[in-house]
Design a protein around this motif. Sequence first.
Motif, PDB file in Angstrom:
ATOM      1  N   ASN A  70      32.347  45.208  37.543  1.00  0.00           N
ATOM      2  CA  ASN A  70      33.367  44.679  38.464  1.00  0.00           C
ATOM      3  C   ASN A  70      34.540  45.644  38.656  1.00  0.00           C
ATOM      4  OD1 ASN A  70      32.175  42.077  39.076  1.00  0.00           O
ATOM      5  ND2 ASN A  70      32.680  41.463  36.987  1.00  0.00           N
TER       6      ASN A  70
ATOM      7  N   TYR B 256      39.488  30.365  39.876  1.00  0.00           N
ATOM      8  CA  TYR B 256      39.976  31.733  39.667  1.00  0.00           C
ATOM      9  C   TYR B 256      39.595  32.615  40.844  1.00  0.00           C
ATOM     10  CZ  TYR B 256      40.620  36.344  37.520  1.00  0.00           C
ATOM     11  OH  TYR B 256      41.019  37.640  37.258  1.00  0.00           O
ATOM     12  N   VAL B 257      38.340  32.517  41.259  1.00  0.00           N
ATOM     13  CA  VAL B 257      37.857  33.355  42.358  1.00  0.00           C
ATOM     14  C   VAL B 257      38.609  33.038  43.646  1.00  0.00           C
ATOM     15  CG1 VAL B 257      35.857  33.874  43.820  1.00  0.00           C
ATOM     16  CG2 VAL B 257      35.585  33.713  41.334  1.00  0.00           C
TER      17      VAL B 257
ATOM     18  N   THR C 268      37.128  44.767  41.420  1.00  0.00           N
ATOM     19  CA  THR C 268      38.008  43.692  40.964  1.00  0.00           C
ATOM     20  C   THR C 268      39.081  44.241  40.037  1.00  0.00           C
ATOM     21  OG1 THR C 268      36.281  42.006  41.173  1.00  0.00           O
ATOM     22  CG2 THR C 268      38.075  41.538  39.632  1.00  0.00           C
TER      23      THR C 268
ATOM     24  N   PRO D 297      32.550  34.659  36.429  1.00  0.00           N
ATOM     25  CA  PRO D 297      32.474  34.584  37.900  1.00  0.00           C
ATOM     26  C   PRO D 297      32.186  33.189  38.420  1.00  0.00           C
ATOM     27  CG  PRO D 297      30.483  35.576  37.005  1.00  0.00           C
ATOM     28  CD  PRO D 297      31.436  35.438  35.848  1.00  0.00           C
TER      29      PRO D 297
ATOM     30  N   GLN E  14      31.399  38.629  45.169  1.00  0.00           N
ATOM     31  CA  GLN E  14      32.136  37.587  45.898  1.00  0.00           C
ATOM     32  C   GLN E  14      33.300  38.189  46.682  1.00  0.00           C
ATOM     33  OE1 GLN E  14      32.463  33.618  43.660  1.00  0.00           O
ATOM     34  NE2 GLN E  14      31.926  35.024  41.996  1.00  0.00           N
TER      35      GLN E  14
ATOM     36  N   LEU F 261      31.822  39.155  40.353  1.00  0.00           N
ATOM     37  CA  LEU F 261      33.164  39.065  40.939  1.00  0.00           C
ATOM     38  C   LEU F 261      33.294  40.034  42.109  1.00  0.00           C
ATOM     39  CD1 LEU F 261      35.416  38.815  37.744  1.00  0.00           C
ATOM     40  CD2 LEU F 261      34.957  36.998  39.407  1.00  0.00           C
TER      41      LEU F 261
END
Length: 359
Positions: free
Chosen positions: A161, A180-181, A164, A175, A252, A249
């Motif tokens: 990640n 959080y996301v 991120t 994830p 996404q 992460l």
Amino acid sequence: MTDTVSFSSRSNAVPSQKTKHTNLVFVKTHKTAGSTMQNLLFRFAQHHNLTVALPAEFCDHKFCYPSLFSHTFVRPNTLPPNIMTSHLRFNMKELQLVMPKDTIYITILREPSFMFESLFNYFLNYCDSFKRVPNHSLETFLADPWRYYQPNEEDSVYARNTMTFDLGKDKDHPPTDAAYVQAFLAEMEQAFSLVMITDYFDESLIVLRHLLSWDLDDLLYFKINSRTEESKQTLTPALASKIRDWNALDAQLYDYFNASLWRKIAALGTAFVAKEVRELQQAQENLMRSCFNGEVQIRSSKDMENRSLRPWQPVGTAEIMGFDLPLNFSHGLSSHVKELCLKIATPELHYLDILQNFK
């Protein structure tokens, strides 16, 4: 060749005749064509006599990455800056302490499977999580990544990640934590006026052009720090899927902002953007012909004759290419075009040396 500064047929056509926006932070992420974008911004800054923020001497050529950015990481003689574009770990509050209030923030993301394959091969001998893998096999790493990955190692930032992490968040956060996301995506949406997408680099540049009211000629570029085709690994669908799972992460994040870019393209008009992309590509072909006398010379770094244009070559299998301008490339060119050909082919570390003597 005539003494001209334009390579596009309508380089002076600014989208709305507004003054060009010149205060900009580009958060340079890893293995996403960030070096190409950085070179473009370095040239824009020099052409318009702008100040580029340079890393403090104790930070080397990055803003003390992988530490979160601090205003103390900026070389004092480059304050206050107009443009910041060297590697840093995003920290909006600290950036706002050194950048003008009207600064526009942008960054760039790349499809995670291609990005991670590039990371793995580029940092193979610099990241302990990769060095532990038998036979330096990407397939072996992805079959059981936790066997090799140690999240607390400093260089583990390249192993999971990474986009991120570059944007200031926790690379190891679960994830599946939807709250959080969503908060992460909302924060990035608010921070960045544009998230460029490597896979649609030219389309991203056209959106950027209209955001900043720049000319088409401001967007000219050569691909900097690219690898030879022989050093790239072909990904099977199964392997690509494993990469996205391991970097969920990042996956996404990419999917969200890829869709965001295409909404911006649709707002400008898909056909309109495609037309400007063609104009940009034609302008770049014109520049290539001028710089290389009709024969583009892209060579492995180790084979280049011009040392000042050699990109940094990592230890291992990732063979980096550079643009080897012919010895007589300047014959018949104006001083402006000669300078552009040299600068557009100059890799990051050499360009930073130039900028240190520019202010």
